[in-house]
Each structure stands twice: as structure tokens, then as C-alpha cells.
Write an enzyme that holds these catalytic residues in place. Structure first.
Site, mmCIF file in Angstrom:
data_model
loop_
_atom_site.group_PDB
_atom_site.id
_atom_site.type_symbol
_atom_site.label_atom_id
_atom_site.label_comp_id
_atom_site.label_asym_id
_atom_site.label_seq_id
_atom_site.Cartn_x
_atom_site.Cartn_y
_atom_site.Cartn_z
ATOM 1 N N GLY A 230 0.768 -1.239 0.000
ATOM 2 C CA GLY A 230 0.000 0.000 0.000
ATOM 3 C C GLY A 230 0.795 1.282 0.000
ATOM 4 O O GLY A 230 0.203 2.363 0.025
ATOM 5 N N GLU A 272 4.596 -6.167 2.142
ATOM 6 C CA GLU A 272 4.235 -6.848 0.894
ATOM 7 C C GLU A 272 3.706 -5.827 -0.108
ATOM 8 O O GLU A 272 2.550 -5.832 -0.476
ATOM 9 C CB GLU A 272 3.229 -7.996 1.135
ATOM 10 C CG GLU A 272 2.021 -7.587 1.937
ATOM 11 C CD GLU A 272 1.030 -8.730 2.194
ATOM 12 O OE1 GLU A 272 1.441 -9.892 2.315
ATOM 13 O OE2 GLU A 272 -0.164 -8.424 2.270
ATOM 14 N N GLY A 274 3.395 -3.854 -3.700
ATOM 15 C CA GLY A 274 3.402 -4.109 -5.133
ATOM 16 C C GLY A 274 3.687 -2.809 -5.868
ATOM 17 O O GLY A 274 4.726 -2.612 -6.493
ATOM 18 N N ARG A 275 2.744 -1.880 -5.710
ATOM 19 C CA ARG A 275 2.771 -0.629 -6.460
ATOM 20 C C ARG A 275 4.107 0.102 -6.407
ATOM 21 O O ARG A 275 4.667 0.468 -7.439
ATOM 22 C CB ARG A 275 1.666 0.285 -5.915
ATOM 23 C CG ARG A 275 1.445 1.545 -6.702
ATOM 24 C CD ARG A 275 0.414 2.443 -6.005
ATOM 25 N NE ARG A 275 -0.710 1.688 -5.496
ATOM 26 C CZ ARG A 275 -1.773 1.334 -6.220
ATOM 27 N NH1 ARG A 275 -1.855 1.715 -7.475
ATOM 28 N NH2 ARG A 275 -2.751 0.627 -5.697
ATOM 29 N N ARG A 310 -6.744 1.278 -14.720
ATOM 30 C CA ARG A 310 -6.913 2.101 -13.518
ATOM 31 C C ARG A 310 -7.690 3.404 -13.773
ATOM 32 O O ARG A 310 -8.581 3.739 -13.001
ATOM 33 C CB ARG A 310 -5.559 2.400 -12.871
ATOM 34 C CG ARG A 310 -4.814 1.154 -12.395
ATOM 35 C CD ARG A 310 -3.550 1.495 -11.614
ATOM 36 N NE ARG A 310 -3.846 2.074 -10.336
ATOM 37 C CZ ARG A 310 -3.782 3.358 -10.037
ATOM 38 N NH1 ARG A 310 -3.362 4.231 -10.936
ATOM 39 N NH2 ARG A 310 -4.112 3.791 -8.853
ATOM 40 N N TYR A 314 -11.166 3.361 -11.651
ATOM 41 C CA TYR A 314 -11.436 4.253 -10.533
ATOM 42 C C TYR A 314 -10.940 5.685 -10.738
ATOM 43 O O TYR A 314 -10.550 6.353 -9.787
ATOM 44 C CB TYR A 314 -11.003 3.700 -9.167
ATOM 45 C CG TYR A 314 -9.872 2.726 -9.087
ATOM 46 C CD1 TYR A 314 -10.099 1.474 -8.500
ATOM 47 C CD2 TYR A 314 -8.593 3.014 -9.548
ATOM 48 C CE1 TYR A 314 -9.077 0.551 -8.375
ATOM 49 C CE2 TYR A 314 -7.573 2.098 -9.428
ATOM 50 C CZ TYR A 314 -7.819 0.865 -8.845
ATOM 51 O OH TYR A 314 -6.808 -0.037 -8.728
ATOM 52 N N CYS A 341 -15.567 0.012 -26.896
ATOM 53 C CA CYS A 341 -16.905 0.583 -26.980
ATOM 54 C C CYS A 341 -17.433 0.803 -25.573
ATOM 55 O O CYS A 341 -18.462 0.239 -25.164
ATOM 56 C CB CYS A 341 -17.819 -0.342 -27.761
ATOM 57 S SG CYS A 341 -17.183 -0.675 -29.405
ATOM 58 N N GLU A 342 -16.708 1.558 -24.823
ATOM 59 C CA GLU A 342 -17.058 1.908 -23.445
ATOM 60 C C GLU A 342 -16.568 3.332 -23.248
ATOM 61 O O GLU A 342 -15.394 3.618 -23.512
ATOM 62 C CB GLU A 342 -16.327 1.005 -22.437
ATOM 63 C CG GLU A 342 -16.814 -0.424 -22.382
ATOM 64 C CD GLU A 342 -18.222 -0.554 -21.792
ATOM 65 O OE1 GLU A 342 -18.647 0.352 -21.044
ATOM 66 O OE2 GLU A 342 -18.882 -1.544 -22.111
HETATM 67 C C1 LIG Z 1 -2.812 -5.789 -3.518
HETATM 68 C C2 LIG Z 1 -2.195 -6.242 -2.261
HETATM 69 C C3 LIG Z 1 -0.906 -5.879 -1.929
HETATM 70 C C4 LIG Z 1 -0.101 -4.894 -2.745
HETATM 71 O O1 LIG Z 1 -0.696 -3.650 -2.708
HETATM 72 P P1 LIG Z 1 0.053 -2.387 -3.373
HETATM 73 O O2 LIG Z 1 -0.925 -1.280 -3.226
HETATM 74 O O3 LIG Z 1 0.319 -2.760 -4.775
HETATM 75 O O4 LIG Z 1 1.301 -2.188 -2.588
HETATM 76 C C5 LIG Z 1 -0.355 -6.409 -0.791
HETATM 77 N N1 LIG Z 1 -1.034 -7.259 -0.016
HETATM 78 C C6 LIG Z 1 -2.305 -7.623 -0.282
HETATM 79 C C7 LIG Z 1 -2.988 -8.562 0.614
HETATM 80 C C8 LIG Z 1 -2.921 -7.128 -1.413
HETATM 81 O O5 LIG Z 1 -4.173 -7.479 -1.682
#
Ligand SMILES: *Cc1c(COP(=O)(O)O)cnc(C)c1O
Length: 423
Positions: A230, A272, A274-275, A310, A314, A341-342
Site C-alpha cells: 500500500g 508486501e 506491489g505498487r 486504472r 477508478y 466501446c465503453e
Molecule cells: C494488492 C495487495 C498488496 C499490494 O498492494 P500495493 O498497493 O500494490 O502495494 C499487498 N497485499 C495484499 C494482501 C494485497 O491485496
């Protein structure tokens, strides 16, 4: 127009666009590695620290491998992500399995790999026991509900489908402890794309508090806390990147204040994300196909929402640059659109842009996470290629583009083809 810097030089993008057909995603190996090192170094005070890269953000084995080389594990949420991580060579403690509404076959694969299972619900305790038995290590996902504010992307914790309530959490640890679980983890993810570092320090404090209570009231010694993912990225030019050191230092201070004095050190701190691991180090490269002038003005590109959903899903902001015209004055405001077509198939709405012509390269920033991976085939759109710019500047295709054969491969055409059209 003062532009947001791109992770690549104009030359690299031009070279890629001449070698590969647009649209494609382009990733920066150096940027991804250097960023991972910055995160690791911010938490180096905690010997057990590890970032588990959320595979769903960019599920490509070359990316996962590169991050593994930087010391990251993999955070998986599905069978496919587990298999991908396995094929990269990860296993056991390298993998965190944070899923929800989980199928038995997914748990079985996680168990086979020896992954750390992060349980999303108390009812999964008997489900696990029935299907794979009680693992030696178990983590629980906490949902603080009304005790915590969420943010826009993830929503309010009490509206979120994830995790255990506070009461269930204590009950869950008791059941697991009595069921023979030896090592315990505690997890929470209450924000997504959050740019305020203090949010993550608050999450750590919330989890440390629980760790202390669990030790006191349940004699459960938690060995790791997972702060979730997050960490946000500056999608907008006026935003600034999160300073990992500020998060790392804040969590360390909370650790020294709360965990050390009560003798619960060592406690591993995990994340954990991702982004923030790949998002800023990837762009979607497309070309202008059409311009349209009706009640509003449009620039049509050869990418669409299937390559990056994205903005459509949203209303997320992604910066758009017209390559080579970064400093040209805008001539008006345009919607930058794809061909679905959206009507929400728009990368940008009312965006000031310079004059464009057919063939101009349009770069959509910060598409390195939750970009290609959210792709879909609606309207018969094909998922694009993924290209990696290696540290030595060479280009490597790490996923080919889908073809029409891929698209048609699951259809059964037998017995059709005899429709008497127009008779
Ligand atoms: C999507 C997700 C992440 C990664 O979130 P980011 O916003 O990409 O950092 C980590 N843990 C869980 C459980 C998720 O669903």
C-alpha cells in the site's frame, strides 16, 4: 508544459518503439533494483525484515526473479501466482500466501511449497485443518474495522471484505495454538496508494499493540508482523515519492518503545508492497492513431483500457507525455482515449496537451504495477507485450503480445460456419 520525468530517456523509448509494435509496457530494471535496495536499507535495523513483492502487481517471472535477487520474497494470492513464484525458484519462507475466499486447491499448493499461509478468516481454520492440516506457521490478517480509517482505493476497513475482527483474531490464535501451530504472524493491510509515511507507522503501532496483548493474554509469541503493502507512488507531477527512511525510522522508534521493553524482541517486520516496487518503473507506450473534434477534443491512441484499466476503473490519474514534445506548450484540453466501446476507456480527461499528429508516441506514466496485470480481452482486445530495459541498456521482451490465435484458442468453432447469412 512542465512535465513529469520519465524513467527512461526519449532515445530508449524511441528505440523500443521502433523495435516492437505498440502498445507495450516498458520496464526499467535499474529503477526496480535501486528502489528495492532503498526499501531494504530503510528497514536494515530489523534483521528479519523482508519485502514480499505482491506478485499481482506485475506477475512476470523476470520481474519477480529480479526482485528475488534483491532479497525480496513473493506475496501471492492465487494458485497461478504460487506457480509463477515456484517456477522462479522461490519456496518455503520466500512465499507469503495472502489470499481471501480461498479455494482448497490453492491452500494445498501453498502447503506443498511450504509457503507462509496468511489466513483471511476464522472459518478457514477448520477448512485448513480439513484440507491440509494445521501448518507449523500461521499468520492472521487483522481488519481493524471502525478502529481505523482507510483510504480511497481500499475503502473503509469496516466495508472491506478482508481479515478477522479483533475478537475473532484472539479466538483464532487460541484455536491455532491449541491446534499445534508453533510460529505465528500478524498481518494488516489498511491502505493502498498511501503517500503519508505516518500511516504505515500507525499500522505498525497497531500491530505491535496486538503482539503485546497476545503475549500477555494468550501466551502467544508472534514472530513476525506484516505491515501489508500500500505504499503509494506520486502519480501526479505535484506529488512526491514516499521516503522509505521516514517509514523505517518511524517503525523502528515504535519498535524500540513498544516491543523491546517488554522483551518481545526479536520480532521480524515484513512488508508486501506491489505498487511502489514497480509502478514508477514502468510505462505504457502507445501511438496516436486519430484526432477527433466534436463537443470535446479527443486524441485516440492504439492502447486502451485493456492495457491499463486504472483510469477507467477508478478515475485514477496517470500522467501522459507526448514523446519529444514534453516542453511544448499545450494547445488545448483533450481526452486521451482507446478504442473500446465503453465511454470510460479514457487514459486522461480534459488534459492539456501539445499538438499531436498520427504516429506520435504517447507515454502513459506509472504503469509498472496494476497495469498489464489487470488486462482483459473485452471487445477482442489483446494483451500487449512487456519489454524490459536491462541495466546495460539492451531491450528484452519478457512477455510477447497476445495474438488473435491466442484469443480464439479457447473457442470451439465446430458445427458453426453454416449460418445462412442474407438468404
Ligand atoms: C494488492 C495487495 C498488496 C499490494 O498492494 P500495493 O498497493 O500494490 O502495494 C499487498 N497485499 C495484499 C494482501 C494485497 O491485496
Amino acid at each position: 508544459m512542465s512535465d513529469k520525468p520519465l524513467p527512461f530517456s526519449v532515445d530508449v523509448i524511441r528505440r523500443a518503439a521502433s523495435e516492437f509494435e505498440t502498445p507495450f509496457h516498458l520496464y526499467d530494471e535499474r529503477g526496480i533494483r535501486e528502489n528495492a535496495r532503498r526499501l531494504n536499507s530503510a528497514f536494515a535495523w530489523n534483521p528479519g525484515f523482508r519485502e514480499y513483492f505482491a506478485v499481482k502487481a506485475t506477475p512476470n517471472p523476470h520481474i519477480v526473479q529480479m526482485l528475488a535477487e534483491e532479497g525480496c520474497g513473493a506475496d501471492c494470492s492465487s494458485l497461478a501466482e504460487l506457480i509463477l513464484s515456484e517456477r522462479v525458484g522461490l519456496g518455503g519462507r520466500d512465499i507469503m500466501f495472502t489470499s481471501n475466499n480461498t479455494l482448497a486447491e490453492d491452500y494445498a499448493k501453498a502447503d506443498e511449497l511450504g509457503a507462509v499461509i496468511n489466513l483471511d478468516d476464522i472459518s478457514h481454520l477448520p477448512y485448513l485443518a480439513e484440507n491440509i492440516g494445521m501448518p507449523e506457521t500461521l499468520c492472521f490478517r487483522y481488519n481493524p474495522g471502525p478502529l481505523r480509517e482507510g483510504n480511497v482505493i481500499i475503502g473503509k476497513p469496516e466495508e472491506a471484505k478482508y481479515g478477522f475482527t479483533r475478537e475473532q483474531l484472539f479466538e483464532g490464535y487460541r484455536i491455532a495454538r491449541d491446534g499445534g501451530v508453533k510460529y505465528f504472524g500478524l498481518h494488516a493491510m489498511v491502505a493502498s496508494n498511501e503517500l503519508d509515511p505516518s500511516f504505515f507507522v500507525e499500522t505498525a503501532r497497531m500491530l505491535f499493540e496486538l503482539v503485546i496483548q497476545l503475549a500477555e493474554s494468550h501466551d502467544v509469541r508472534v514472530s513476525f508482523v506484516n505491515l501489508g503493502g500500500g505504499i503509494g507512488i506520486p502519480y501526479r507531477p505535484e506529488q512526491t515519492a514516499v521516503d522509505y527512511e521516514v517509514i523505517g525510522d518511524g517503525v523502528r522508534q515504535a519498535y524500540d518503545e513498544m516491543i523491546v521493553p517488554v522483551g518481545l524482541d526479536p520480532l521480524d517486520v515484513l512488508t508486501e508492497n506491489g505498487r511502489c516496487m514497480t509502478g514508477p518503473y514502468g510505462v505504457l507506450v502507445s501511438k496516436v492513431v486519430h484526432a477527433k473534434d466534436i463537443y470535446k477534443k479527443y486524441v485516440g491512441v492504439d492502447a486502451c483500457m485493456a492495457n491499463l484499466m486504472r483510469p477507467g476503473m477508478y478515475g485514477a490519474y496517470h500522467h501522459v507525455s507526448v514523446l519529444g514534445k514534453e516542453d511544448a506548450a499545450p494547445i488545448g484540453e483533450f481526452d486521451v482515449v482507446g478504442s473500446l466501446c465503453e465511454n470510460n476507456d479514457k487514459f486522461a480527461i480534459d488534459r492539456p496537451l501539445p499538438a499531436t499528429e498520427r504516429g506520435d508516441i504517447v507515454v502513459i506514466h506509472d504503469a509498472g504495477a496494476h497495469g498489464h496485470s489487470m488486462g482483459f480481452q473485452y471487445n477482442g482486445k489483446l494483451r500487449s507485450a512487456e519489454i524490459l530495459v536491462r541495466e546495460d541498456g539492451s531491450l528484452q521482451e519478457i512477455r510477447r503480445a497476445e495474438t488473435l490465435d491466442d484469443y480464439f484458442s479457447t473457442l470451439d468453432f465446430s458445427g458453426v460456419g453454416t449460418a445462412a447469412v442474407g438468404q
